[in-house]
Scaffold this motif. Structure first.
Motif, PDB file in Angstrom:
ATOM      1  N   GLU A  11       1.352   8.827  -2.693  1.00 39.48           N
ATOM      2  CA  GLU A  11       0.969   7.394  -2.689  1.00 39.48           C
ATOM      3  C   GLU A  11       0.045   7.623  -1.553  1.00 39.48           C
ATOM      4  N   LYS A  12      -1.287   6.724  -1.882  1.00 36.66           N
ATOM      5  CA  LYS A  12      -2.272   7.333  -0.511  1.00 36.66           C
ATOM      6  C   LYS A  12      -2.408   6.563   0.577  1.00 36.66           C
ATOM      7  N   THR A  13      -2.272   7.215   1.402  1.00 39.54           N
ATOM      8  CA  THR A  13      -2.450   6.582   3.232  1.00 39.54           C
ATOM      9  C   THR A  13      -3.501   5.274   3.104  1.00 39.54           C
TER      10      THR A  13
ATOM     11  N   THR B 259      -2.803   4.038   8.757  1.00 35.21           N
ATOM     12  CA  THR B 259      -1.350   4.673   9.982  1.00 35.21           C
ATOM     13  C   THR B 259      -1.394   3.968  10.848  1.00 35.21           C
TER      14      THR B 259
ATOM     15  N   ASP C 187       2.662   3.355   7.924  1.00 32.14           N
ATOM     16  CA  ASP C 187       1.908   3.809   7.138  1.00 32.14           C
ATOM     17  C   ASP C 187       2.006   2.280   6.128  1.00 32.14           C
TER      18      ASP C 187
ATOM     19  N   VAL D  68       0.550   1.979   2.202  1.00 33.64           N
ATOM     20  CA  VAL D  68       0.229   2.566   0.782  1.00 33.64           C
ATOM     21  C   VAL D  68      -0.184   2.583   0.137  1.00 33.64           C
TER      22      VAL D  68
ATOM     23  N   THR E 121      -0.049  -1.588  -2.879  1.00 32.10           N
ATOM     24  CA  THR E 121       0.240  -1.054  -1.823  1.00 32.10           C
ATOM     25  C   THR E 121       1.583  -1.902  -1.509  1.00 32.10           C
TER      26      THR E 121
ATOM     27  N   ARG F   6       5.388   1.610   4.393  1.00 29.89           N
ATOM     28  CA  ARG F   6       6.507   2.453   4.778  1.00 29.89           C
ATOM     29  C   ARG F   6       6.606   3.255   6.294  1.00 29.89           C
TER      30      ARG F   6
END
Length: 181
Positions: free
Chosen positions: A6-8, A11, A25, A27, A34, A37
């Motif tokens: 899972e690409k951030t 944040t 985050d 993600v 999307t 998290r």
């Protein structure tokens, strides 16, 4: 590349405390959608399975505010920044039990709650305990009482719900599997 990664995207820091940091985050999921998290960041922790010369395990009885009750646990504590896990293990053993050791063996390390936290917990074992003449002062906001149990007594504590935390259950299961006590 991990196909589950899972690409951030973003944040947001929510809280920066003494023990944990909390962030949210945004993600990008593997399917391109999307999600959010909620993450707890923790420096890590160490626990020790201390075994006395008469083959008893030393536990600490301690009140746990998140649970609103007292638990019986193996001695443990938070890794300080830059501190080696073995150093933390000896420090916590001394502060919580009044014993020290010159011999530790790593049993395992694992993530305590990987669904929302990054805490990595190291568990050590020692049967080479020495009572300290003058134990170091523990944390001023930590109150513990020692409990020495045989393995059979510890298993009974598990059955009765007096031992309920993961690290201590793991320690009891580990000792049972070893068949050494």
């Amino acid at each position: 590349m991990d196909k589950f990664e899972e690409k951030t995207i973003k944040t947001e820091a929510i809280y920066d405390g003494k023990v944990i940091q909390v962030q949210v985050d945004d993600v990008q999921l593997p399917n391109g959608k999307t999600s959010k998290r909620e993450l707890v960041k923790h420096s890590g922790a160490v626990a020790v399975i201390p075994i006395t010369k008469d083959n008893k395990i030393i536990f600490v009885k301690q009140y746990r505010k998140p649970l609103e009750k007292t638990l019986v646990e193996i001695p443990a504590g938070k890794l300080e920044k830059g501190e080696a896990p073995e150093t933390t293990a000896v420090r916590e053993l001394e502060e919580e039990t009044g014993y020290t050791t010159g011999e530790l063996s790593l049993v395992a390390n694992f993530y305590s709650s990987p669904g929302f936290a990054d805490e990595l917990l190291y568990i050590y074992i020692t049967d080479q305990l020495e009572k300290l003449d003058t134990p170091p002062a523990g944390d001023e906001d930590e109150f513990v009482e020692l409990v020495e149990l045989t393995l059979d007594e510890a298993k009974q504590y598990v059955e009765e719900g007096l031992i309920q935390d993961a690290k201590t259950n793991y320690a009891v299961l580990y000792l049972h599997a070893l068949g050494r006590m």
